[in-house]
Write a protein that holds these residues in place. Sequence first.
Motif, PDB file in Angstrom:
ATOM      1  N   PHE A   1      10.879  12.211   7.134  1.00 25.27           N
ATOM      2  CA  PHE A   1      10.759  11.028   7.329  1.00 25.27           C
ATOM      3  C   PHE A   1       9.304  10.502   6.818  1.00 25.27           C
ATOM      4  N   SER A   2       9.490   8.913   6.803  1.00 22.98           N
ATOM      5  CA  SER A   2       8.438   8.337   6.262  1.00 22.98           C
ATOM      6  C   SER A   2       7.826   7.198   7.572  1.00 22.98           C
ATOM      7  N   LEU A   3       6.544   7.047   7.553  1.00 23.20           N
ATOM      8  CA  LEU A   3       6.209   6.067   8.421  1.00 23.20           C
ATOM      9  C   LEU A   3       5.300   4.951   7.731  1.00 23.20           C
ATOM     10  N   GLN A   4       5.734   3.790   8.257  1.00 19.31           N
ATOM     11  CA  GLN A   4       5.030   2.623   7.394  1.00 19.31           C
ATOM     12  C   GLN A   4       4.439   1.852   8.669  1.00 19.31           C
ATOM     13  N   ALA A   5       3.273   1.302   8.238  1.00 20.65           N
ATOM     14  CA  ALA A   5       2.728   0.302   8.880  1.00 20.65           C
ATOM     15  C   ALA A   5       2.731  -1.189   8.017  1.00 20.65           C
ATOM     16  N   ASP A   6       3.727  -1.952   8.508  1.00 18.87           N
ATOM     17  CA  ASP A   6       3.895  -2.947   7.731  1.00 18.87           C
ATOM     18  C   ASP A   6       3.569  -4.348   8.303  1.00 18.87           C
ATOM     19  N   THR A   7       2.439  -4.216   9.293  1.00 21.67           N
ATOM     20  CA  THR A   7       1.682  -5.569   9.772  1.00 21.67           C
ATOM     21  C   THR A   7       0.293  -5.647   8.494  1.00 21.67           C
ATOM     22  N   GLU A   8       0.205  -6.990   8.243  1.00 21.42           N
ATOM     23  CA  GLU A   8      -0.710  -7.356   7.262  1.00 21.42           C
ATOM     24  C   GLU A   8      -0.330  -6.707   5.897  1.00 21.42           C
ATOM     25  N   THR A   9      -0.521  -5.189   5.717  1.00 16.52           N
ATOM     26  CA  THR A   9      -0.081  -4.783   4.382  1.00 16.52           C
ATOM     27  C   THR A   9       0.804  -3.615   4.641  1.00 16.52           C
ATOM     28  N   ALA A  10       1.661  -3.254   3.830  1.00 18.81           N
ATOM     29  CA  ALA A  10       2.582  -2.182   3.706  1.00 18.81           C
ATOM     30  C   ALA A  10       2.049  -1.132   3.222  1.00 18.81           C
ATOM     31  N   ARG A  11       1.717  -0.115   4.238  1.00 18.32           N
ATOM     32  CA  ARG A  11       1.090   0.956   4.044  1.00 18.32           C
ATOM     33  C   ARG A  11       1.917   2.266   4.635  1.00 18.32           C
ATOM     34  N   TYR A  12       1.876   3.341   3.883  1.00 20.90           N
ATOM     35  CA  TYR A  12       2.684   4.447   4.452  1.00 20.90           C
ATOM     36  C   TYR A  12       1.787   5.772   4.973  1.00 20.90           C
ATOM     37  N   TRP A  13       2.187   6.516   5.842  1.00 17.51           N
ATOM     38  CA  TRP A  13       1.396   7.565   6.072  1.00 17.51           C
ATOM     39  C   TRP A  13       1.568   8.985   5.567  1.00 17.51           C
ATOM     40  N   THR A  14       0.522   9.427   5.145  1.00 18.11           N
ATOM     41  CA  THR A  14       0.659  10.686   4.105  1.00 18.11           C
ATOM     42  C   THR A  14       0.664  12.063   4.886  1.00 18.11           C
ATOM     43  N   GLY A  15       0.350  11.816   6.359  1.00 20.99           N
ATOM     44  CA  GLY A  15       0.147  13.087   7.211  1.00 20.99           C
ATOM     45  C   GLY A  15      -1.283  13.045   7.582  1.00 20.99           C
TER      46      GLY A  15
ATOM     47  N   THR B   1      -1.424   5.236   2.481  1.00 22.52           N
ATOM     48  CA  THR B   1      -1.334   4.934   1.034  1.00 22.52           C
ATOM     49  C   THR B   1      -0.215   3.715   0.700  1.00 22.52           C
ATOM     50  N   VAL B   2      -0.363   3.383  -0.488  1.00 25.05           N
ATOM     51  CA  VAL B   2       0.583   2.157  -0.672  1.00 25.05           C
ATOM     52  C   VAL B   2       2.023   2.590  -1.008  1.00 25.05           C
ATOM     53  N   ASN B   3       2.262   3.559  -1.538  1.00 26.19           N
ATOM     54  CA  ASN B   3       3.449   4.070  -1.825  1.00 26.19           C
ATOM     55  C   ASN B   3       4.184   5.115  -0.852  1.00 26.19           C
ATOM     56  N   GLU B   4       5.566   4.684  -0.717  1.00 20.59           N
ATOM     57  CA  GLU B   4       6.060   5.402   0.456  1.00 20.59           C
ATOM     58  C   GLU B   4       5.993   6.822   0.290  1.00 20.59           C
ATOM     59  N   ILE B   5       5.759   7.674   1.290  1.00 23.06           N
ATOM     60  CA  ILE B   5       5.690   9.004   1.278  1.00 23.06           C
ATOM     61  C   ILE B   5       6.613   9.670   2.228  1.00 23.06           C
ATOM     62  N   TRP B   6       7.659  10.423   1.825  1.00 22.42           N
ATOM     63  CA  TRP B   6       8.521  11.214   2.604  1.00 22.42           C
ATOM     64  C   TRP B   6       7.730  12.683   3.140  1.00 22.42           C
ATOM     65  N   LEU B   7       7.544  12.748   4.291  1.00 25.62           N
ATOM     66  CA  LEU B   7       6.867  13.902   4.914  1.00 25.62           C
ATOM     67  C   LEU B   7       7.996  14.984   5.510  1.00 25.62           C
TER      68      LEU B   7
END
Length: 271
Positions: free
Chosen positions: A9-23, A27-33
Motif C-alpha cells: 500500500f501507499s499513503l499520500q498526503a495530497d494537501t498542499e504538497t504531494a507527499r508519500y509515507w515511507t513508514g 518523501t516526494v516520490n511514491e513509496i509502496w510499503l
Amino acid sequence: ISGVSRVDFSLQADTETARYWTGSSWTVNEIWLSTPASPQMQFAPPTPANSISITAAAGDLKRPVWVDWWKYRLRAQATDRLSQIGYAPGGSPTPTETVFYYDISVPTVTLESQWVNTSTCTAASGCAISWKNAAASMGGGISDNVPIAEALQNPDIKIRIFDVTATALYLDTGTLSFTDIPADNAWFEARKSGGQANCVVNGVAGTWNCSFGAVPVGGACVPSGGPTCGWQNGREYRVQVYGLDGAGNSTGTAATPLYTRFFKFDADNPT
C-alpha cells in the motif's frame, strides 16, 4: 487460488504538497510499503465512523501523525504466491484507492438573525414573548476547516420543532404537520445529499435552509395532532438546532443542541 503472499500500500498526503509515507517519514516520490499476508500489520479500510487504522507491532511500520483537515489518498494492491499483482475486484488495472480527510475540528453553525434573536426560554419561565406571524423557513450558515463545497464533505444540520403548548406534538418530517411522534424521529436534516426534501445545504455559499411553507396554518389538531395540524395562533413553539460536519464532529447533541429558541405564533389580523 495460490494464495496472497503480501499486500502493498501507499499513503499520500495530497494537501498542499504531494507527499508519500515511507513508514517513518514523508518523501516526494511514491513509496509502496509491503507486509506479509500472515502479518504483524493489518490494514482496515474506512468504517462508517469515517476512521482509518493502520496497526503494527513495535519496531514495524509506524503510522503518520494525522494532520487536521489534510486530505489523504490510500492505495493498495495484493501479490499472490506466483507474483501476480491484483488490484480492485473485477479485474481493475489500477490499485484499489480511497481518499479521505482527517478532520477533528468542530464546524461553525449559525442561525439566521430572525430566529437567533427570539426568546431563549418559555414565557412560563419568565422570558419575554417573541411573536411570529409566519415561519415559512429557517436557515443559517455552515463552515468548517474542510470546505463545505468539497465533494467529500456532507455536513448535517439538524432542526427540530416542538409545540410547547400542546406538550406532546412535534413537527413531523414526513407529513409537515404536528403529530405525536417520538422526539428522536422529529429531526429535520439539511444536507448536500441525503436529507429531507425541504432542507438543503448549499456547499458553495456555505448556507443551510429548511422550508416550512407547506406546514398548514391552523387546521384540526386533536390531542395527538394530525395531518392538518399546523401552526396554531397563540401557541408557543420551541426550535432546536445543531450541526455535524462530514466527519461527525458536532456542535451539540439532541440533549444539548447549539440553539434552543421559543416563539408564539399569531397570523390573525387585529380587529
